[in-house]
Design an enzyme around this catalytic site. Sequence first.
Site, PDB file in Angstrom:
ATOM      1  N   GLY A   1      13.539 -20.325  41.847  1.00 15.80           N
ATOM      2  CA  GLY A   1      13.532 -20.639  40.428  1.00 15.80           C
ATOM      3  C   GLY A   1      12.239 -21.241  39.903  1.00 15.80           C
ATOM      4  CB  THR A   2       8.624 -21.170  40.863  1.00 13.50           C
ATOM      5  OG1 THR A   2       8.372 -19.777  40.953  1.00 13.50           O
ATOM      6  CG2 THR A   2       8.849 -21.752  42.246  1.00 13.50           C
ATOM      7  CG  ASN A   3       8.747 -16.813  37.431  1.00 12.10           C
ATOM      8  OD1 ASN A   3       7.758 -16.750  36.704  1.00 12.10           O
ATOM      9  ND2 ASN A   3       8.781 -16.295  38.652  1.00 12.10           N
TER      10      ASN A   3
ATOM     11  CG  MET B   1      16.128 -11.486  44.192  1.00 11.70           C
ATOM     12  SD  MET B   1      14.633 -10.604  43.639  1.00 11.70           S
ATOM     13  CE  MET B   1      13.383 -11.823  44.033  1.00 11.70           C
TER      14      MET B   1
ATOM     15  CB  ILE C   1      20.816  -3.299  41.588  1.00  7.40           C
ATOM     16  CG1 ILE C   1      19.531  -3.333  42.413  1.00  7.40           C
ATOM     17  CG2 ILE C   1      20.903  -2.057  40.704  1.00  7.40           C
ATOM     18  CD1 ILE C   1      18.290  -2.790  41.766  1.00  7.40           C
TER      19      ILE C   1
ATOM     20  CG  ASN D   1      12.642  -8.110  35.749  1.00  8.97           C
ATOM     21  OD1 ASN D   1      13.108  -9.100  36.325  1.00  8.97           O
ATOM     22  ND2 ASN D   1      12.008  -7.142  36.398  1.00  8.97           N
TER      23      ASN D   1
ATOM     24  CG  HIS E   1       7.891  -6.094  39.196  1.00  6.45           C
ATOM     25  ND1 HIS E   1       8.918  -6.007  40.112  1.00  6.45           N
ATOM     26  CD2 HIS E   1       6.841  -5.432  39.748  1.00  6.45           C
ATOM     27  CE1 HIS E   1       8.510  -5.314  41.165  1.00  6.45           C
ATOM     28  NE2 HIS E   1       7.264  -4.957  40.971  1.00  6.45           N
TER      29      HIS E   1
END
Length: 209
Positions: free
Chosen positions: A13-15, A92, A94, A109, A111
């Site tokens: 969860g750094t983002n 992570m 789908i 999102n 990436h």
Amino acid sequence: MAKKIAVLVSGGGTNLQALIDAQNRGEIVGGSITAVIASSPDAYALERAAKAGIPGFVLARRDFPSARAMTVALVEKLRSLEIDLVVMAGFMVIVTEELCQAYRNAILNIHPALIPSFCGRGAYGLHVHEQALAYGVKVTGATVHFVTEEPDAGPVVLQKAVEVREGDTPEVLQRRVMEQAEWKLLPRAVSLFCQDRLQVEGRIVHILP
Ligand code: GAR
């Protein structure tokens, strides 16, 4: 009215932290993080959410018979929370098309590569940086894009290049891409969305002044 943001997470969860920090600095204009939804009860991101006073929820794939059943439950949760923007920040799992249909041009999102390089199925997390190093590219980076039915193929919102250096390991490169690109791009894209400054025309995202 401020847009309600849900952040979907799976791991460290750094983002998510970058989004929380940006929000605390007043840099998420017109939006507020109102929920964090994790794909695992063990995701450290849930602790970051709790520390910031943001409600956390768990929707684990293993609790559902199929990816579709999980996606339907996710959409129900998002709807019940009246979410306007869904942000995948290291999510992570789908998901199936029900999510894209419910939130058309309203799912972002992040990436960790310059799409269309090193993306699609199997390209997630550290694997992306392993692929970039194995290919021998000298520049990589990060991309924020809108999520559509095809993995990593939706309209590109923001991109930032990061150099690859001699002797990089996947871990070292991952850290550099996060620091120099991801943690800046994602809050910026979220803020632009919340100010209604992202206009999607086919594959092209126009950023309004
Ligand atoms: C980030 O590098 C993110 O870009 C990547 O996973 C990491 C999650 O880190 N996402 C993907 O690969 C999605 N295909 P975080 O949990 O510390 O934010």
